[in-house]
Scaffold this active site. Structure first.
Site, mmCIF file in Angstrom:
data_model
loop_
_atom_site.group_PDB
_atom_site.id
_atom_site.type_symbol
_atom_site.label_atom_id
_atom_site.label_comp_id
_atom_site.label_asym_id
_atom_site.label_seq_id
_atom_site.Cartn_x
_atom_site.Cartn_y
_atom_site.Cartn_z
ATOM 1 N N LYS A 73 36.628 85.821 -25.452
ATOM 2 C CA LYS A 73 37.188 84.833 -25.775
ATOM 3 C C LYS A 73 37.227 84.722 -27.563
ATOM 4 O O LYS A 73 35.820 85.056 -28.013
ATOM 5 C CB LYS A 73 36.981 83.304 -25.389
ATOM 6 C CG LYS A 73 37.652 82.189 -25.850
ATOM 7 C CD LYS A 73 37.151 80.907 -24.816
ATOM 8 C CE LYS A 73 38.150 79.555 -25.375
ATOM 9 N NZ LYS A 73 37.461 78.373 -24.654
ATOM 10 N N SER A 148 40.807 75.960 -22.003
ATOM 11 C CA SER A 148 41.342 76.595 -23.155
ATOM 12 C C SER A 148 40.957 78.168 -23.186
ATOM 13 O O SER A 148 41.573 78.876 -23.965
ATOM 14 C CB SER A 148 40.742 76.008 -24.464
ATOM 15 O OG SER A 148 39.323 76.306 -24.406
ATOM 16 N N SER A 172 37.092 74.252 -19.554
ATOM 17 C CA SER A 172 37.885 75.307 -20.275
ATOM 18 C C SER A 172 37.697 76.663 -19.417
ATOM 19 O O SER A 172 38.460 77.758 -19.628
ATOM 20 C CB SER A 172 37.650 75.336 -21.588
ATOM 21 O OG SER A 172 38.440 74.600 -22.275
HETATM 22 N N1 GLN Z 1 40.443 70.487 -22.356
HETATM 23 C C1 GLN Z 1 39.166 70.065 -22.791
HETATM 24 C C2 GLN Z 1 39.460 69.926 -24.254
HETATM 25 O O1 GLN Z 1 40.484 69.907 -24.663
HETATM 26 C C3 GLN Z 1 38.336 70.816 -22.665
HETATM 27 C C4 GLN Z 1 38.151 72.188 -23.550
HETATM 28 C C5 GLN Z 1 37.180 73.086 -23.431
HETATM 29 O O2 GLN Z 1 36.665 72.944 -22.242
HETATM 30 N N2 GLN Z 1 36.902 73.878 -24.407
HETATM 31 O O3 GLN Z 1 38.628 69.402 -25.036
#
Ligand code: GLN
Length: 450
Positions: A73, A148, A172
């Site tokens: 990532k 994400s 995410s």
């Molecule tokens: N969707 C969640 C957020 O926007 C989780 C993001 C993540 O786990 N990096 O914060």
């Protein structure tokens, strides 16, 4: 299957070079459509592959990930590669060192094949907040792959790599694993070093794995886990041979009406319960109802914490040391978090939000701790609804609600993983297993049975 491929590479029947070449070819042909990679490390990967093949030929010892293609990532530092966090803010920024996890992967002869697309600074649940365009869901074209870690999940699902690294602050890794029909593991907080990770929230983030099979996902956790001198939040807990666990039987499985109530698409809950019923039959397990009365507050608890920690973490992006000034270059969602975090930090003189969120975080963790006195694991859906169509306008609240089932594990610091449960409307749907902190062995032995 990763296990078989590894054996073939190690025996010389299939070369690391060929493995990488085949993936590179597929990425070149198909990733225009999927948009899962922001950078493909063609030269570096082929060079490393040749070195590994040479070692194998010379009968030298090779590592646990010998010749496998690993996608990373874009918020995890790899020396010499563009670590953009999918943001214009870091458009020209290159990693100056290897993150602990990357160093460990390389030491085990894993090959970094490229850096994946993601929601900008890991802020999002759909992959659409990337400054470099949304990623397609390879298993349900036209829909989001989740986020994400959108590119990491899509790259695995599209067969562009063997294993991918993602990060999980509130879901995410698990959310895109579910939408893309693959395995995703979020280790316990403190299990894996975050040194070299551009954090979204330092008190919640964990790096974990995505793969098509449990063996590969488990093997990656085995490689990257462990205490690091460079990350004081890591713990010195024993690491088991996660990729080679004896299968266990008779689990006490917790399920909760509190999750069921939050599941907007009831078909998802039904599918997850059907898959659970199969597990129960196979492992002679038992179901126990548990009370998780505070989980309905998970989303509201999570965001003030993330906003404040993210605001504080982004102060280094002031345009002087790294890239450009973040407020001037970032997208809407990132700006919302920065401005929101600034406001909340101000309001903290009265302990209005952050401290309240910390108190509720404790209650949610306590609910889970109590539950784990009665059960070994907890099963739930991963997301309350199916992934939406790319570009479809959904409200901020609905976007945040995607993580209603995944956030509790981050708030409590426990480990959790996702396996495919089936499909609804030709779209993959995952099942989540949660286990107590540092019980990755238990978690993975259950995932093995699913
Ligand atoms: N969707 C969640 C957020 O926007 C989780 C993001 C993540 O786990 N990096 O914060």
């Amino acid at each position: 299957m990763i296990k078989e491929k590894l054996a073939q590479i190690k025996s010389g029947k299939f070369t690391a070079e060929r493995n990488i070449q085949e993936f590179l070819k597929k990425i070149k042909q198909e990733d225009k459509k999927i948009n899962s990679f922001l950078y493909v490390a063609k030269k570096e990967a082929l060079k490393q592959a040749k070195e590994i093949d040479k070692k194998i030929k010379e009968k030298k010892k090779v590592g646990k990930l010998a010749g496998l293609a690993i996608a990373v990532k874009s918020c995890i530092s790899v020396c010499g590669m563009p670590i953009t966090c999918a943001s214009k803010t870091l458009e020209n920024y290159k990693g100056t060192f290897d993150a602990d996890v990357v160093r460990k992967i390389k030491a085990e002869d894993g090959i970094i094949i490229g850096l994946t697309n993601m929601d900008e600074f890991a802020s999002g649940s759909s992959g659409e907040t990337s400054a470099y365009g949304a990623t397609q869901n390879p298993k349900a074209l036209g829909r989001i792959p989740g986020g994400s870690s959108s590119g990491s999940a899509a790259a695995v699902a599209a067969d562009f790599c063997d294993i991918a690294l993602g990060t999980d602050t509130g879901g995410s890794i698990r959310n895109p694993a579910s939408h893309c029909g693959i395995i995703g593991i979020k280790p316990s907080y403190g299990r894996v070093s975050r040194y070299g990770l551009v954090d979204l929230s330092m008190s919640l983030d964990q790096i974990g794995s995505l793969c098509k099979d449990v063996f590969g996902a488990a093997l990656m956790i085995e490689v990257i886990a462990g205490k690091s001198e460079k990350d004081p939040t890591t713990y010195d807990e024993p690491i088991k041979n996660y990729s080679n666990l004896k299968s266990e039987k008779h689990f006490r499985i917790g399920i909760s009406k509190d999750f069921e109530a939050l599941c907007t698409d009831k078909r998802i809950y039904k599918l997850v319960m059907e898959k659970t019923a199969e597990l129960i039959k196979k492992t002679a397990s038992q179901i126990i109802n548990i009370n998780l009365k505070h989980v309905k507050l998970a989303v509201q608890t999570y965001y003030p914490l993330v906003y404040v920690e993210f605001f504080s973490g982004t102060r280094k992006f002031d345009g002087r040391r790294f890239g450009k000034k973040i407020e001037e270059t970032c997208g809407e969602e990132v700006l919302r978090r920065i401005l929101g975090g600034k406001e909340i930090s101000r309001a903290e003189y009265g302990g209005q939000y952050y401290r309240k969120a910390l108190a509720t975080k404790k209650e949610i963790a306590k609910d889970l701790e109590e539950a784990f006195k009665k059960v070994d694991i907890i099963i739930s859906p991963v997301t309350p609804r199916l992934p939406h169509k790319i570009g479809e306008k959904i409200s901020v609240e609905d976007m945040y609600a995607y993580d209603a089932f995944t956030i509790p594990a981050n708030l409590a610091g426990i480990c959790a993983g996702v396996v495919p449960a089936g499909e609804i409307d030709k779209t993959p749907v995952g099942l989540q297993v949660m286990a107590p902190a540092f019980k990755e062995d238990l978690l993975l032995s259950v995932l093995n049975e699913l």
